[in-house]
Scaffold this active site. Sequence first.
Site, PDB file in Angstrom:
ATOM      1  N   ARG A  58     -26.296  -2.262   0.173  1.00 18.52           N
ATOM      2  CA  ARG A  58     -25.681  -1.110  -0.487  1.00 18.52           C
ATOM      3  C   ARG A  58     -25.762   0.125   0.405  1.00 18.52           C
ATOM      4  O   ARG A  58     -24.960   1.039   0.275  1.00 18.52           O
ATOM      5  CB  ARG A  58     -26.329  -0.803  -1.850  1.00 18.52           C
ATOM      6  CG  ARG A  58     -25.450   0.176  -2.671  1.00 18.52           C
ATOM      7  CD  ARG A  58     -25.997   0.537  -4.040  1.00 18.52           C
ATOM      8  NE  ARG A  58     -27.055   1.530  -3.955  1.00 18.52           N
ATOM      9  CZ  ARG A  58     -28.326   1.317  -4.265  1.00 18.52           C
ATOM     10  NH1 ARG A  58     -28.720   0.132  -4.721  1.00 18.52           N
ATOM     11  NH2 ARG A  58     -29.220   2.266  -4.144  1.00 18.52           N
ATOM     12  N   TYR A 111      -2.512  13.868  -4.074  1.00 19.41           N
ATOM     13  CA  TYR A 111      -2.428  12.546  -4.716  1.00 19.41           C
ATOM     14  C   TYR A 111      -2.823  12.654  -6.203  1.00 19.41           C
ATOM     15  O   TYR A 111      -3.858  13.262  -6.528  1.00 19.41           O
ATOM     16  CB  TYR A 111      -3.382  11.625  -3.958  1.00 19.41           C
ATOM     17  CG  TYR A 111      -3.402  10.196  -4.402  1.00 19.41           C
ATOM     18  CD1 TYR A 111      -2.280   9.381  -4.271  1.00 19.41           C
ATOM     19  CD2 TYR A 111      -4.571   9.620  -4.918  1.00 19.41           C
ATOM     20  CE1 TYR A 111      -2.309   8.056  -4.665  1.00 19.41           C
ATOM     21  CE2 TYR A 111      -4.605   8.287  -5.300  1.00 19.41           C
ATOM     22  CZ  TYR A 111      -3.470   7.514  -5.180  1.00 19.41           C
ATOM     23  OH  TYR A 111      -3.508   6.206  -5.560  1.00 19.41           O
ATOM     24  N   ASP A 183      -7.218  14.945   2.924  1.00 13.59           N
ATOM     25  CA  ASP A 183      -6.764  13.561   2.817  1.00 13.59           C
ATOM     26  C   ASP A 183      -5.765  13.361   3.962  1.00 13.59           C
ATOM     27  O   ASP A 183      -4.680  13.939   3.968  1.00 13.59           O
ATOM     28  CB  ASP A 183      -6.099  13.361   1.442  1.00 13.59           C
ATOM     29  CG  ASP A 183      -5.664  11.928   1.197  1.00 13.59           C
ATOM     30  OD1 ASP A 183      -5.346  11.223   2.171  1.00 13.59           O
ATOM     31  OD2 ASP A 183      -5.615  11.526   0.015  1.00 13.59           O
ATOM     32  N   LYS A 208      -3.973   1.803   3.041  1.00 15.55           N
ATOM     33  CA  LYS A 208      -2.638   2.075   3.570  1.00 15.55           C
ATOM     34  C   LYS A 208      -2.570   1.628   5.039  1.00 15.55           C
ATOM     35  O   LYS A 208      -2.845   0.487   5.320  1.00 15.55           O
ATOM     36  CB  LYS A 208      -2.296   3.558   3.370  1.00 15.55           C
ATOM     37  CG  LYS A 208      -2.602   4.065   1.951  1.00 15.55           C
ATOM     38  CD  LYS A 208      -1.730   3.405   0.882  1.00 15.55           C
ATOM     39  CE  LYS A 208      -2.276   3.545  -0.526  1.00 15.55           C
ATOM     40  NZ  LYS A 208      -2.466   4.900  -1.006  1.00 15.55           N
TER      41      LYS A 208
END
Length: 386
Positions: A58, A111, A183, A208
């Site tokens: 983790r 977004y 972003d 993407k």
Amino acid sequence: MRQERERFFTKAAYDPVDERHHGAIHVPIYQNSLFAFGGYDEFERAMNGLQDHHVYSRGNNPTVQYLERKLADMEGAEAAKCFASGMAAISSAILSVVGQGDHVVATHQAYGPTRQFLSQFLSRFGVETTYVDGSSMANWRAAVRPNTKLLYLESPTTIMFELQELAECAKLAGEIGARTIIDNTWATPCFQNPLALGVDLVVHSISKYIGGHSDCIGGVVLGSKELMDRVADNEYMLLGGIMTPQTAALVSKGLRTLPLRMQRHEESGLKVAEYLGKQDYVARVNHPGLSVHPQHELAKRQMSGSSSLFSFITNEPREKLKAWATRLRYFKIAVSWGGFESLVTVNKLAAGAEEETSSVVRLYVGLEDPRDLINDLEQAWKDAAE
Ligand SMILES: *Cc1c(COP(=O)(O)O)cnc(C)c1O
């Protein structure tokens, strides 16, 4: 600029031999949750520096860490952490710089889920967000308050393709003691490196272009070691939205061809956008790489290239546009973008923007021959008109 772009090919292809992986030319998938120690001294040393040692997946898995180092190198960052999705990366980056009672200024076209996170989720914890038309510095300056802790950027935005002046936003943030997050998904590390312009943290949806094959969901946050240590110890470790080793291995493979793919996407995207600009049914094409884009000069200044997601505005009836999209052969009707395959969606313009009857058609240009794509658009439009 050209030369800088060429250097990405080496960054993507070359790894110094890492003896820990026995010279394996692809990073192995470390499919394990924990790492065992030979002695207690070694164990205690590792427990005191979870991000530098391998203790538990983790926190730090070698396959994921390989990708983080690769992405940091390409983005020009001191450090990176990879997340389970773009949204996990974005929400973690934002949480790392705001607290109760703080104010955020964000570009109005960010977004959708990011805006939802800011307005609907963070508002529950006393964080308030003001949205501005981010294309004008005057709007940012007018919106900041004494408690503004974050300017949130997304340049270009990915429906209307509006830019913000990154260096100016970073300067304003510096003056008022706020941070900047951007972003950078559209431009990728190939075409825009906001950290060099003074932005504090960069986020990407890896789902993407970086992944590039429509096979993974992932995200990354990048920045200085100081800021990233905070992200790693807090949002990363405590919210636990980590990237799995399998995904990291797939993304690492996709990353090898990122510069090559982006070169192709740029060329083909411009060809298809130029073709659409000449069609009667197109009122306006929104593509920062075209000279008709109102911020084209800014785009050239702060980016070294353009990718292949863009939109056009049209006043044709929406039913006709949907019939046209359905007839397209190479452009598939789907959300997302950044893979090998071309995509299309027909959307209403946001309320209040231009005319109610106008639509915004978003196209993603994949790796096919742009002549086939243009023929496809031409043929389907003729069919839809009949
Ligand atoms: C897709 C996308 C995101 C979210 O990424 P996920 O990996 O889907 O969580 C964020 N920003 C932009 C610009 C995107 O296109």
